[in-house]
Every structure is written in C-alpha cells, then in structure tokens.
Design an enzyme around this catalytic site. Structure first.
Site, PDB file in Angstrom:
ATOM      1  CG  ASP A  63      -1.557   1.075   1.795  1.00  0.00           C
ATOM      2  OD1 ASP A  63      -2.340   1.450   0.714  1.00  0.00           O
ATOM      3  OD2 ASP A  63      -1.529   1.371   2.960  1.00  0.00           O
ATOM      4  CG  ASP A  65      -0.346   6.084   2.024  1.00  0.00           C
ATOM      5  OD1 ASP A  65      -1.568   6.272   1.649  1.00  0.00           O
ATOM      6  OD2 ASP A  65      -0.088   5.438   3.063  1.00  0.00           O
ATOM      7  CG  ASP A 142       1.088   7.226  13.398  1.00  0.00           C
ATOM      8  OD1 ASP A 142       1.955   7.399  12.463  1.00  0.00           O
ATOM      9  OD2 ASP A 142       0.117   6.360  13.353  1.00  0.00           O
TER      10      ASP A 142
HETATM   11  P1  ATP Z   1      -0.395  -0.045   7.206  1.00  0.00           P
HETATM   12  O1  ATP Z   1      -0.548   0.395   5.620  1.00  0.00           O
HETATM   13  O2  ATP Z   1       0.778  -1.078   7.316  1.00  0.00           O
HETATM   14  O3  ATP Z   1      -1.543  -0.154   7.954  1.00  0.00           O
HETATM   15  P2  ATP Z   1       0.573   2.616   7.468  1.00  0.00           P
HETATM   16  O4  ATP Z   1       1.713   3.452   8.599  1.00  0.00           O
HETATM   17  O5  ATP Z   1       1.000   3.010   6.026  1.00  0.00           O
HETATM   18  O6  ATP Z   1       0.436   1.267   7.873  1.00  0.00           O
HETATM   19  P3  ATP Z   1      -1.804   4.101   6.759  1.00  0.00           P
HETATM   20  O7  ATP Z   1      -3.175   3.920   7.804  1.00  0.00           O
HETATM   21  O8  ATP Z   1      -1.707   3.732   5.557  1.00  0.00           O
HETATM   22  O9  ATP Z   1      -0.722   3.589   8.195  1.00  0.00           O
HETATM   23  O10 ATP Z   1      -1.373   5.756   7.017  1.00  0.00           O
HETATM   24  C1  ATP Z   1      -0.124   6.300   6.218  1.00  0.00           C
HETATM   25  C2  ATP Z   1       0.552   7.258   6.892  1.00  0.00           C
HETATM   26  O11 ATP Z   1      -0.227   8.262   7.535  1.00  0.00           O
HETATM   27  C3  ATP Z   1       1.097   6.493   8.524  1.00  0.00           C
HETATM   28  O12 ATP Z   1       2.116   5.792   8.173  1.00  0.00           O
HETATM   29  C4  ATP Z   1       1.206   7.849   9.378  1.00  0.00           C
HETATM   30  O13 ATP Z   1       2.533   8.511   8.793  1.00  0.00           O
HETATM   31  C5  ATP Z   1       0.138   8.635   8.911  1.00  0.00           C
HETATM   32  N1  ATP Z   1      -1.018   8.537   9.733  1.00  0.00           N
HETATM   33  C6  ATP Z   1      -1.975   7.511   9.426  1.00  0.00           C
HETATM   34  N2  ATP Z   1      -3.043   7.518  10.510  1.00  0.00           N
HETATM   35  C7  ATP Z   1      -2.390   8.478  11.166  1.00  0.00           C
HETATM   36  C8  ATP Z   1      -3.072   8.894  12.553  1.00  0.00           C
HETATM   37  N3  ATP Z   1      -4.034   8.420  13.248  1.00  0.00           N
HETATM   38  N4  ATP Z   1      -2.205   9.874  13.122  1.00  0.00           N
HETATM   39  C9  ATP Z   1      -1.257  10.343  12.437  1.00  0.00           C
HETATM   40  N5  ATP Z   1      -0.645  10.061  11.531  1.00  0.00           N
HETATM   41  C10 ATP Z   1      -1.317   9.131  10.966  1.00  0.00           C
HETATM   42 MG    MG Z   2      -0.392   2.465   4.313  1.00  0.00          MG
END
Ligand code: ATP
Ligand code: MG
Length: 438
Positions: A63, A65, A142
């Site tokens: 995934d 971003d 986060d």
């Molecule tokens: P995964 O895709 O494995 O769930 P991820 O770290 O990519 O993990 P996502 O939910 O896809 O998590 O979010 C992408 C990014 O956005 C995170 O890595 C973080 O930097 C930021 N992020 C997401 N949710 C939050 C939150 N609740 N508070 C602060 N930052 C956040």
């Molecule tokens: Mg992600």
C-alpha cells in the site's frame, strides 16, 4: 539521538541511497510512475509512511502513500486516472487497474496551526486542513517509523525524527508528547498495538504509560472508525498477538466490553478466542479469506450464550431462538462502541443460532442442516468449540464425516429409514386446503 520531542526542528537528516537498504524493487510500478511524473513536472515527490518503513524491514509493502507539494488540483492536472476524494482535506487517488496510489499534499501539523485546528473537550483533533511544507507535514504523523520520506529525486530518505534509528531498534515511538498525541487521536493507541504485533516492535515506555492513562478515550472515537480499525487489527495475520497486546494495555475492553467481562470470568472462553485467532492467522498466512462475522461470532459467543440462557429461563423458547434473540441485544449494545454493518451481524446471528442443531444427529431435519447456507461457517465454529472441549469430540467427528458420505451412507448415519425416505407422505389437509384457496 532522536529529536522526536522537538517539532521546532526542521532540518531532516538526509540518508543517501548508498547508506540505506530501501530498494526501488520494493515499490510498485504504479507508485514509481506517480512519483516520476510529479518529479518531472517540477514537484517534490516522496513515498511516506508504512511503505517506506516496511521496505526497510523487507516486508514487501503493498500500500503506497505519496506526499507532494503539488496541490490536489495540480495532481489531477497531471493524471487522467485521478479522482479527488475528501471534502475538508482533499486527497488524490490515482488509479492503475485495481491498485490505487494515494497522493496527499503536505499538510501543516496541528501543533503549528492551533487557530485552524478544532479540538473537542478531550483534545481530540476534529479537523486539520491546512496545506504546508514537508517540514511541517512530518509533525502530524504518528510514529517515528511512519515518518520516513523516500525522495524520488535522488532515492535518499529524509528523516526528521530519528525514525531510521527507531526502525533499527524496533521501537514504536510517538512523535512529540505521547499524552497529547493520544488525546488528539485515541486511535493511535490501537495503531501502536497493531504495528507492535505486525512488525514485532516494542512500544516505547512513555507511549505505554500514555496508553494506560488514555485507554478510556477510545469511547470518544466514532463507532464507524473503530470498525475500520477492528478489521485492520484482526485481519492482519497477527490477530493472536494483537489480541494479547490489546488486553495487556486495557484496550480490548474498551472495544468489546461484554466480551472482556466474560473473559475475566471464564478461562475457557479465553482459550476459545485464542484458538479462533490462531486459526484466523493460519488462514491469512495460507492466503485464504477471513470473514469478520466469524470473529465477531467468536467474541460475542459467551455473552450471547449467557443472555440466551436467561431468556430461556424467563420464557419458553427453543435454544436456537433464544440465541438469535440474545444476539440482537448483544449486538445492539456493542454498536454503541463499534458500528458493525448488517452484512456481518445477520450471518453471524444465523451461524450462532445453528449451534444447538449440531447436537441433533438423527432424522431428516438434522440432515437438512448440511444444506443450510450458513452450514460451512457454523460447522467451522462448532469444530472450534470442540477443539477447546466445549462440544463433544464425537459430535464434531460425526459432522465432519457425513459431509463426504454418499447419499445412502448419509441416510444411514442420520438413521433415516430408506423406505420411509422413498414413500411420499400424503400432503396434510391444511396444506391441501391452502393450495385450493390460492
Ligand atoms: P499500514 O499500511 O501497514 O496499515 P501505514 O503506516 O501505512 O501502515 P496508514 O493508515 O496507511 O498506515 O497511514 C499512512 C501514514 O499516514 C502513516 O504511516 C502515518 O504517517 C500517517 N497516519 C495515518 N494515520 C494516522 C494517525 N491516526 N495519526 C497520525 N498519523 C497518521
Ligand atoms: Mg499504508
């Protein structure tokens, strides 16, 4: 040394390609296409968040971003296959077949723009919608391991918060003051547990303490958002460890209070849940699907069974009926915490209400159970109950065997007399009458 407590610091440590292990091979072609096109159009373009972290850990991210200084409209102008989503804060979704690459414009951190951020009484951020630069964007993320930016311009990693070091130490460290960051968004507590389980990281001690202070704030999180988070927590392939960590940090009871109450009373129920989660993780590892309704059925089994018993003591009804009614009530109570869509609650109720029918192993009605549309799920559920000794092993064996028997063998198993089977019973008078009326 990490400077995660200091949002004023705006100079990133730039780690050149030669000094880190993140290879472009870990990123999807589509993600790279998006990055290159933004870069060639003169914008900054970074991969950020989970994909950079997972690539460092050689976990094959799925995934992606993208973060950029291009505005959503500028992004849309570059990509034909692009849709803008979100009202307050707009994101661009660039689509390649089934894959979607999320492109977000840098956003200013909540802490820098107090005037533009709405908080609720507990300090939860209600919206933050100001575009910013990369060195503002980083502070709203986060964990330090989620705040690494991979720069497509020269394949370097920009690290403002000591994230690389924390990935190497396998530590989950919140950026800024943990107490405040959890108050802003209590879902971060669940994210801490989810990442700890998935990545096999330890949660930083100050974060653990802040979680213990703020676990109760989960009740302020919109119930629909908690359902999304529930799915991520338990379908990740690490449900067993996630469950133990959620309980260790007093978060599980905030999400599933009735379940937690029964677990505390009854070790067998705890063992049953653990067996189910192990099973779920095995399925995920084997690439099989897992349905949330099954797990919800597991979590609610004991509360529902108990309430059903009370119902039967009050009023004469079948065991199936009482289970079905009790599951309405338990689910209704649960919806106050987590919104569970009907497409999951309805099959779950059916699956649970079928359980008493496995104890009937003779006659046509018993045999009919094999044709029920929830047979498969209900059978799996019953086998799990048998695994922890709550259903007789003979019962599980019987239902396992009859599934592969021929029609004749099956009739014998259910003690259905073959002559009676062939002979058609005359229709009852009432039914005949009804037909004539129709
Ligand atoms: P995964 O895709 O494995 O769930 P991820 O770290 O990519 O993990 P996502 O939910 O896809 O998590 O979010 C992408 C990014 O956005 C995170 O890595 C973080 O930097 C930021 N992020 C997401 N949710 C939050 C939150 N609740 N508070 C602060 N930052 C956040
Ligand atoms: Mg992600």
């Amino acid at each position: 040394m990490n400077n995660s407590g200091n949002p004023g610091s705006t100079a990133p440590k730039i780690i050149p390609r030669a000094a880190h292990n993140v290879s472009r091979n870990e990123f999807s072609k589509s993600a790279l296409k998006v990055l290159y096109r933004l870069h060639n159009a003169g914008y900054q373009a970074f991969l950020v968040g989970g994909c950079v972290r997972d690539a460092m850990l050689l976990l094959h991210p799925k995934d992606f971003d993208v973060a950029t200084n291009a505005t959503p409209d500028e992004v849309r102008a570059l990509f034909g296959n692009c849709r803008l989503i979100g009202r307050r804060f707009r994101l661009a979704h660039v689509r390649f077949g089934r894959e979607i690459i999320e492109v977000a414009t840098f956003r200013a951190a909540a802490i820098h723009v107090d005037d533009d951020v709405e908080h609720d009484r507990e300090g939860r951020i209600l919206r933050d919608n100001v575009y910013g630069t990369i060195d503002e964007d980083v502070w709203r993320r986060d964990f330090t391991c989620n705040a690494l930016y991979y720069n497509i311009a020269d394949f370097s990693i920009w690290d403002y918060v000591g994230g690389v070091e924390d990935v190497e130490r396998r530590q989950l460290v919140l950026i800024g003051d943990p107490e405040q960051r959890l108050r802003e968004d209590p879902v971060r507590m669940l994210r801490a547990v989810r990442f700890a389980a998935k990545l096999d990281f330890s949660i930083d001690q100050p974060v653990i303490e802040a979680i213990h202070h703020h676990a109760h704030l989960l009740s302020n999180v919109p119930a629909a958002r908690l359902f999304d988070e529930f799915l991520k927590l338990f379908q990740s392939g690490h449900a067993g460890r996630t469950f133990d960590l959620l309980r260790e940090h007093s978060l599980f009871g905030e999400m599933f209070p009735d379940t937690e109450q029964e677990i505390l009373r009854d070790d067998d129920f705890l063992n049953f849940i653990r067996a189910a989660l192990k099973n779920t993780d095995r399925r995920v590892a084997a690439g099989k699907s897992v349905t949330p309704m099954f797990l919800l059925g597991v979590f609610f089994w004991e509360p529902i069974r108990k309430l059903a018993q009370i119902r039967r003591a009050e009023e004469k009804m079948s065991e199936s009926q009482s289970l079905s009614l009790a599951s309405y009530d338990i689910v209704a109570e649960q919806q106050r915490r987590i919104t569970i869509p009907r497409r999951f609650t309805v099959p779950m109720r059916e699956m649970l209400a079928l359980q008493p029918r496995f104890l009937q192993m003779s006659g046509k009605r018993a045999m009919k159970l094999l044709e029920h549309r929830r047979f498969r799920a209900a059978y799996d559920f019953m086998v799990l109950l048998a695994e922890v000794g709550q259903v007789d092993a003979g019962v599980a064996k019987f239902w396992t065997e009859v599934q592969t028997q021929s029609a004749t063998e099956r009739a014998a198993s259910f003690q259905i007399d073959s002559r009676a089977r062939k002979k058609r019973r005359p229709r009852s008078r009432r039914r005949r009458k009804k037909r004539q009326d129709a």
